[in-house]
Design a protein around this motif. Structure first.
Motif, PDB file in Angstrom:
ATOM      1  N   THR A  85      34.419  23.708  61.727  1.00 58.52           N
ATOM      2  CA  THR A  85      33.021  23.402  61.998  1.00 58.52           C
ATOM      3  C   THR A  85      32.643  22.222  61.115  1.00 58.52           C
ATOM      4  OG1 THR A  85      32.460  25.691  62.531  1.00 58.52           O
ATOM      5  CG2 THR A  85      30.647  24.234  61.939  1.00 58.52           C
ATOM      6  N   SER A  86      31.980  21.237  61.694  1.00 63.65           N
ATOM      7  CA  SER A  86      31.671  20.005  60.984  1.00 63.65           C
ATOM      8  C   SER A  86      30.181  19.688  61.067  1.00 63.65           C
ATOM      9  CB  SER A  86      32.481  18.845  61.588  1.00 63.65           C
ATOM     10  OG  SER A  86      32.204  17.626  60.934  1.00 63.65           O
ATOM     11  N   LEU A  87      29.675  19.107  60.003  1.00 65.91           N
ATOM     12  CA  LEU A  87      28.296  18.603  59.952  1.00 65.91           C
ATOM     13  C   LEU A  87      28.342  17.084  59.813  1.00 65.91           C
ATOM     14  CD1 LEU A  87      25.180  18.790  59.560  1.00 65.91           C
ATOM     15  CD2 LEU A  87      25.638  19.112  57.107  1.00 65.91           C
ATOM     16  N   ILE A  88      27.598  16.393  60.679  1.00 69.73           N
ATOM     17  CA  ILE A  88      27.493  14.936  60.559  1.00 69.73           C
ATOM     18  C   ILE A  88      26.475  14.615  59.473  1.00 69.73           C
ATOM     19  CG2 ILE A  88      27.093  12.770  61.776  1.00 69.73           C
ATOM     20  CD1 ILE A  88      29.340  14.373  62.999  1.00 69.73           C
ATOM     21  N   LEU A  89      26.956  14.014  58.394  1.00 73.24           N
ATOM     22  CA  LEU A  89      26.076  13.660  57.271  1.00 73.24           C
ATOM     23  C   LEU A  89      25.349  12.352  57.521  1.00 73.24           C
ATOM     24  CD1 LEU A  89      28.645  14.438  54.436  1.00 73.24           C
ATOM     25  CD2 LEU A  89      26.700  15.874  55.078  1.00 73.24           C
ATOM     26  N   VAL A  90      26.067  11.383  58.071  1.00 74.16           N
ATOM     27  CA  VAL A  90      25.518  10.054  58.344  1.00 74.16           C
ATOM     28  C   VAL A  90      26.149   9.544  59.632  1.00 74.16           C
ATOM     29  CG1 VAL A  90      25.268   7.665  57.535  1.00 74.16           C
ATOM     30  CG2 VAL A  90      25.298   9.541  55.882  1.00 74.16           C
ATOM     31  N   GLY A  91      25.368   8.926  60.506  1.00 78.55           N
ATOM     32  CA  GLY A  91      25.910   8.302  61.700  1.00 78.55           C
ATOM     33  C   GLY A  91      26.081   9.275  62.853  1.00 78.55           C
ATOM     34  N   SER A  92      26.997   8.962  63.745  1.00 79.72           N
ATOM     35  CA  SER A  92      27.257   9.808  64.915  1.00 79.72           C
ATOM     36  C   SER A  92      28.711   9.671  65.337  1.00 79.72           C
ATOM     37  CB  SER A  92      26.341   9.416  66.082  1.00 79.72           C
ATOM     38  OG  SER A  92      26.633   8.105  66.524  1.00 79.72           O
ATOM     39  N   LEU A  93      29.210  10.714  66.015  1.00 83.43           N
ATOM     40  CA  LEU A  93      30.560  10.727  66.565  1.00 83.43           C
ATOM     41  C   LEU A  93      30.516  11.104  68.034  1.00 83.43           C
ATOM     42  CD1 LEU A  93      32.563  12.660  63.794  1.00 83.43           C
ATOM     43  CD2 LEU A  93      32.625  10.196  64.229  1.00 83.43           C
ATOM     44  N   ILE A  94      31.518  10.675  68.757  1.00 85.77           N
ATOM     45  CA  ILE A  94      31.716  11.116  70.132  1.00 85.77           C
ATOM     46  C   ILE A  94      32.971  11.975  70.156  1.00 85.77           C
ATOM     47  CG2 ILE A  94      32.189  10.417  72.508  1.00 85.77           C
ATOM     48  CD1 ILE A  94      30.652   7.803  71.834  1.00 85.77           C
ATOM     49  N   ASN A  95      32.839  13.191  70.671  1.00 84.48           N
ATOM     50  CA  ASN A  95      33.983  14.092  70.760  1.00 84.48           C
ATOM     51  C   ASN A  95      34.304  14.369  72.224  1.00 84.48           C
ATOM     52  OD1 ASN A  95      35.936  16.039  69.417  1.00 84.48           O
ATOM     53  ND2 ASN A  95      34.880  17.375  70.849  1.00 84.48           N
ATOM     54  N   GLU A  96      35.547  14.145  72.593  1.00 81.90           N
ATOM     55  CA  GLU A  96      36.024  14.407  73.942  1.00 81.90           C
ATOM     56  C   GLU A  96      37.055  15.536  73.903  1.00 81.90           C
ATOM     57  OE1 GLU A  96      35.700   9.848  75.719  1.00 81.90           O
ATOM     58  OE2 GLU A  96      37.638  10.603  74.998  1.00 81.90           O
ATOM     59  N   ASN A  97      36.873  16.563  74.720  1.00 82.69           N
ATOM     60  CA  ASN A  97      37.820  17.666  74.820  1.00 82.69           C
ATOM     61  C   ASN A  97      38.656  17.521  76.090  1.00 82.69           C
ATOM     62  OD1 ASN A  97      36.790  18.775  72.481  1.00 82.69           O
ATOM     63  ND2 ASN A  97      35.458  20.217  73.552  1.00 82.69           N
ATOM     64  N   TYR A  98      39.914  17.967  76.006  1.00 84.87           N
ATOM     65  CA  TYR A  98      40.850  17.806  77.110  1.00 84.87           C
ATOM     66  C   TYR A  98      41.583  19.112  77.399  1.00 84.87           C
ATOM     67  CZ  TYR A  98      40.300  12.755  76.438  1.00 84.87           C
ATOM     68  OH  TYR A  98      39.790  11.490  76.334  1.00 84.87           O
TER      69      TYR A  98
END
Length: 212
Positions: A85-98
């Motif tokens: 489990t992750s918390l975004i501290l700064v910025g943003s991410l894109i996560n793609e599941n396959y």
């Protein structure tokens, strides 16, 4: 150290109190900055292993810098040996599941990842792999996201700087797997996980605590 790590683990697991997580993390970094090791991950971010809880949960800090080159852009889709489990501290991410599966005429390959000292060593283990995108989501600052160890995914950013803190629980998988559409034949591929020097490490951490 353990009090900080245990507290962060519990808060991330409950997916709440983002401000408190950041406060404890900043205090932890200030107290331990000279003792924390930092390595470059082959997927293009800095990794700090902050510590382990009494029940074996590992807390990690990732700092994504788009100027940091990935070691191979064809080896990005992977699973893990841990649930996270992750918390975004700064910025943003894109996560793609396959979803992946073996078929008669698949166009991809699976590689097993083994760790030898500071290197990731890859060995091809399966041919004829079919890959299908099942989900894509952008995760923003102060948002949590979770991944099961069995999920193949690719996480990336379109921003210049992103920081995340992760809670990881080791699962039954012995080695993670990577997908690639490229057949690297029977060669074992090695990627160095470079250790960052103290000055660079402290610059990364001081910048982080100044902006969260």
């Amino acid at each position: 150290m353990n009090n900080h790590i245990n507290s962060i683990s519990k808060l991330i697991n409950s997916k709440e109190n983002q401000a408190e997580i950041k406060f404890i993390l900043k205090d932890f970094i200030i107290q331990n900055i000279s003792n924390l090791d930092c390595k470059v991950h082959p997927l293009g971010f800095y990794v700090f292993n902050l510590g382990k809880t009494e029940d074996g949960v590992i807390i990690r800090l990732h700092i994504w810098d788009r100027t940091l080159q990935k070691q191979n852009s064809e080896l990005e889709i992977h699973n893990h040996i841990f649930n996270m489990t992750s918390l975004i501290l700064v910025g943003s991410l894109i996560n793609e599941n396959y979803e992946i599966k073996e078929v008669d005429r698949g166009r991809g390959f699976l590689y097993e990842v083994n760790y030898v000292e500071n290197n990731s060593v890859l060995k091809k283990v399966k041919n004829n792999i079919f890959l299908k995108l099942t989900d894509s989501k952008k995760i923003l600052t102060n948002e949590f996201y979770s991944l099961n160890e069995s999920i193949f995914h690719n996480t990336f950013t379109e921003e210049n700087y992103v920081a995340t803190i992760l809670r990881t629980e080791i699962s039954k998988n012995k080695s993670p797997l990577l997908y690639s559409k490229i057949d690297f034949n029977e060669l074992n591929l090695e990627f160095e996980r470079e250790t960052i020097d103290n000055k660079k490490k402290e610059n990364l951490l001081n910048h982080l605590i100044n902006i969260i």
